[in-house]
Design a protein around this motif. Structure first.
Motif, PDB file in Angstrom:
ATOM      1  N   ALA A  35       0.838  -1.209   0.000  1.00 40.67           N
ATOM      2  CA  ALA A  35       0.000   0.000   0.000  1.00 40.67           C
ATOM      3  C   ALA A  35       0.870   1.256   0.000  1.00 40.67           C
ATOM      4  CB  ALA A  35      -0.930  -0.007   1.209  1.00 40.67           C
ATOM      5  N   LEU A  36       1.952   1.193   0.749  1.00 42.45           N
ATOM      6  CA  LEU A  36       2.879   2.328   0.784  1.00 42.45           C
ATOM      7  C   LEU A  36       3.503   2.548  -0.602  1.00 42.45           C
ATOM      8  CD1 LEU A  36       4.216   4.385   2.704  1.00 42.45           C
ATOM      9  CD2 LEU A  36       6.013   2.701   3.083  1.00 42.45           C
ATOM     10  N   ALA A  37       3.930   1.471  -1.239  1.00 41.09           N
ATOM     11  CA  ALA A  37       4.508   1.588  -2.583  1.00 41.09           C
ATOM     12  C   ALA A  37       3.458   2.052  -3.591  1.00 41.09           C
ATOM     13  CB  ALA A  37       5.109   0.251  -3.011  1.00 41.09           C
ATOM     14  N   ALA A  38       2.201   1.654  -3.388  1.00 36.46           N
ATOM     15  CA  ALA A  38       1.129   2.056  -4.310  1.00 36.46           C
ATOM     16  C   ALA A  38       0.895   3.562  -4.269  1.00 36.46           C
ATOM     17  CB  ALA A  38      -0.155   1.305  -3.985  1.00 36.46           C
ATOM     18  N   ARG A  39       1.228   4.196  -3.163  1.00 35.22           N
ATOM     19  CA  ARG A  39       1.055   5.654  -3.073  1.00 35.22           C
ATOM     20  C   ARG A  39       1.913   6.390  -4.084  1.00 35.22           C
ATOM     21  NH1 ARG A  39       1.058   6.784   3.423  1.00 35.22           N
ATOM     22  NH2 ARG A  39      -0.803   5.588   3.882  1.00 35.22           N
ATOM     23  N   LEU A  40       3.004   5.743  -4.498  1.00 36.47           N
ATOM     24  CA  LEU A  40       3.868   6.370  -5.486  1.00 36.47           C
ATOM     25  C   LEU A  40       3.166   6.526  -6.830  1.00 36.47           C
ATOM     26  CD1 LEU A  40       7.214   4.535  -4.693  1.00 36.47           C
ATOM     27  CD2 LEU A  40       6.642   6.920  -4.183  1.00 36.47           C
ATOM     28  N   ALA A  41       2.076   5.786  -7.043  1.00 32.07           N
ATOM     29  CA  ALA A  41       1.337   5.866  -8.305  1.00 32.07           C
ATOM     30  C   ALA A  41       0.698   7.239  -8.507  1.00 32.07           C
ATOM     31  CB  ALA A  41       0.278   4.766  -8.373  1.00 32.07           C
ATOM     32  N   HIS A  42       0.715   8.076  -7.472  1.00 32.92           N
ATOM     33  CA  HIS A  42       0.217   9.444  -7.634  1.00 32.92           C
ATOM     34  C   HIS A  42       1.194  10.277  -8.470  1.00 32.92           C
ATOM     35  CE1 HIS A  42      -3.126   8.821  -4.972  1.00 32.92           C
ATOM     36  NE2 HIS A  42      -2.327   8.396  -4.020  1.00 32.92           N
ATOM     37  N   LEU A  43       2.433   9.820  -8.556  1.00 35.79           N
ATOM     38  CA  LEU A  43       3.413  10.512  -9.391  1.00 35.79           C
ATOM     39  C   LEU A  43       3.216  10.068 -10.840  1.00 35.79           C
ATOM     40  CD1 LEU A  43       6.506   9.881  -7.091  1.00 35.79           C
ATOM     41  CD2 LEU A  43       5.176  11.990  -7.258  1.00 35.79           C
ATOM     42  N   PRO A  44       3.101  10.988 -11.763  1.00 40.49           N
ATOM     43  CA  PRO A  44       2.802  10.629 -13.158  1.00 40.49           C
ATOM     44  C   PRO A  44       3.788   9.616 -13.760  1.00 40.49           C
ATOM     45  CG  PRO A  44       2.645  12.993 -12.854  1.00 40.49           C
ATOM     46  CD  PRO A  44       3.183  12.435 -11.576  1.00 40.49           C
ATOM     47  N   LEU A  45       5.073   9.815 -13.542  1.00 45.53           N
ATOM     48  CA  LEU A  45       6.062   8.898 -14.101  1.00 45.53           C
ATOM     49  C   LEU A  45       5.904   7.493 -13.512  1.00 45.53           C
ATOM     50  CD1 LEU A  45       8.524   8.494 -15.925  1.00 45.53           C
ATOM     51  CD2 LEU A  45       9.953   9.176 -13.983  1.00 45.53           C
ATOM     52  N   TRP A  46       5.688   7.432 -12.208  1.00 47.80           N
ATOM     53  CA  TRP A  46       5.507   6.140 -11.538  1.00 47.80           C
ATOM     54  C   TRP A  46       4.234   5.448 -12.032  1.00 47.80           C
ATOM     55  CZ3 TRP A  46       9.120   3.942  -8.419  1.00 47.80           C
ATOM     56  CH2 TRP A  46       8.752   2.766  -7.778  1.00 47.80           C
ATOM     57  N   ALA A  47       3.167   6.214 -12.194  1.00 44.54           N
ATOM     58  CA  ALA A  47       1.902   5.652 -12.688  1.00 44.54           C
ATOM     59  C   ALA A  47       2.092   5.072 -14.087  1.00 44.54           C
ATOM     60  CB  ALA A  47       0.810   6.712 -12.686  1.00 44.54           C
ATOM     61  N   ARG A  48       2.832   5.773 -14.926  1.00 41.12           N
ATOM     62  CA  ARG A  48       3.096   5.275 -16.275  1.00 41.12           C
ATOM     63  C   ARG A  48       3.922   3.987 -16.213  1.00 41.12           C
ATOM     64  NH1 ARG A  48       6.438   9.059 -19.294  1.00 41.12           N
ATOM     65  NH2 ARG A  48       4.871  10.532 -18.625  1.00 41.12           N
ATOM     66  N   LEU A  49       4.893   3.952 -15.328  1.00 38.63           N
ATOM     67  CA  LEU A  49       5.717   2.753 -15.151  1.00 38.63           C
ATOM     68  C   LEU A  49       4.865   1.567 -14.693  1.00 38.63           C
ATOM     69  CD1 LEU A  49       8.626   1.687 -15.234  1.00 38.63           C
ATOM     70  CD2 LEU A  49       8.851   2.402 -12.856  1.00 38.63           C
ATOM     71  N   GLU A  50       3.945   1.814 -13.766  1.00 41.11           N
ATOM     72  CA  GLU A  50       3.057   0.741 -13.293  1.00 41.11           C
ATOM     73  C   GLU A  50       2.169   0.226 -14.430  1.00 41.11           C
ATOM     74  OE1 GLU A  50       0.831   1.463  -9.743  1.00 41.11           O
ATOM     75  OE2 GLU A  50       2.621   1.323  -8.477  1.00 41.11           O
ATOM     76  N   ARG A  51       1.665   1.121 -15.255  1.00 41.83           N
ATOM     77  CA  ARG A  51       0.844   0.688 -16.396  1.00 41.83           C
ATOM     78  C   ARG A  51       1.661  -0.167 -17.363  1.00 41.83           C
ATOM     79  NH1 ARG A  51      -1.093   5.877 -15.788  1.00 41.83           N
ATOM     80  NH2 ARG A  51       0.146   6.683 -17.532  1.00 41.83           N
ATOM     81  N   MET A  52       2.906   0.200 -17.564  1.00 38.81           N
ATOM     82  CA  MET A  52       3.779  -0.588 -18.442  1.00 38.81           C
ATOM     83  C   MET A  52       4.024  -1.979 -17.851  1.00 38.81           C
ATOM     84  SD  MET A  52       6.478   2.403 -19.622  1.00 38.81           S
ATOM     85  CE  MET A  52       7.789   1.246 -19.834  1.00 38.81           C
ATOM     86  N   VAL A  53       4.235  -2.040 -16.549  1.00 43.98           N
ATOM     87  CA  VAL A  53       4.463  -3.328 -15.886  1.00 43.98           C
ATOM     88  C   VAL A  53       3.221  -4.200 -15.991  1.00 43.98           C
ATOM     89  CG1 VAL A  53       4.806  -4.392 -13.616  1.00 43.98           C
ATOM     90  CG2 VAL A  53       6.293  -2.526 -14.342  1.00 43.98           C
ATOM     91  N   GLN A  54       2.041  -3.603 -15.796  1.00 41.27           N
ATOM     92  CA  GLN A  54       0.795  -4.368 -15.891  1.00 41.27           C
ATOM     93  C   GLN A  54       0.555  -4.913 -17.295  1.00 41.27           C
ATOM     94  OE1 GLN A  54      -1.888  -1.393 -14.119  1.00 41.27           O
ATOM     95  NE2 GLN A  54      -2.603  -3.059 -12.791  1.00 41.27           N
ATOM     96  N   ALA A  55       1.068  -4.229 -18.291  1.00 36.71           N
ATOM     97  CA  ALA A  55       0.847  -4.639 -19.683  1.00 36.71           C
ATOM     98  C   ALA A  55       1.850  -5.697 -20.152  1.00 36.71           C
ATOM     99  CB  ALA A  55       0.918  -3.417 -20.590  1.00 36.71           C
TER     100      ALA A  55
END
Length: 165
Positions: free
Chosen positions: A32-52
């Motif tokens: 949950a703590l690491a998920a908070r980083l998804a508020h950062l645009p670059l991190w959110a984009r990285l997470e979307r890439m990982v999910q894909a």
């Protein structure tokens, strides 16, 4: 042979219990703590890439935390060799916390892809079932129950102390 097999299983469980307990305690809150980083645009984009990622790419993504933490672990060994045990332990604990946070979050992101790998889909539920059974046994033990009572009592004492001030 059956006795040896049971003995080896018991030994493996005993060696893994501290790790399992740490992972159980830290997995959700650290993810949950690491998920908070998804508020950062670059991190959110990285997470979307990982999910894909395709299934095998998702599996390879787990090497990233291992490779990133390896230099820290080597530094901890160096510090230990130089007589700085406290610094080495702090570095290892910090690396374990950070690594668990990253791996837990990565697993949340890639679990659907990993479940498309036949070997993973076959063995992960078995691992989870075994882990849950071992942790259930630990939670029923007298030391665990005593520690829970102590923790709950300390928590109640702390809350009453804070309300009194």
């Amino acid at each position: 042979m059956r006795i040896l097999k049971k003995l080896l299983r018991a030994l493996a469980a005993a060696l893994l219990v501290p790790l399992l307990l740490f992972e159980e305690w830290g997995w959700e809150p650290l993810a949950a703590l690491a998920a908070r980083l998804a508020h950062l645009p670059l991190w959110a984009r990285l997470e979307r890439m990982v999910q894909a990622l395709p299934p095998w790419g998702a599996l390879l993504v787990f090497m990233v935390p291992v490779l990133m933490l390896l230099p820290l672990k080597l530094l901890a060994l160096f510090l230990l060799g130089r007589g700085h045990a406290a610094g080495a332990v702090l570095l290892l604990v910090g690396a374990k916390l950070a690594g668990t946070a990253v791996v837990a979050r990565l697993f949340q992101l890639v679990e659907p892809a990993l479940m498309r790998i036949p070997l993973f889909a076959r063995w992960y539920p078995r691992w989870k079932q075994w882990k849950d059974r071992v942790l259930g046994f630990v939670r029923l033990s007298a030391p665990w129950r005593a520690a829970r009572r102590l923790k709950d009592g300390t928590r109640r004492w702390w809350r009453s102390l804070r309300r009194a001030s």
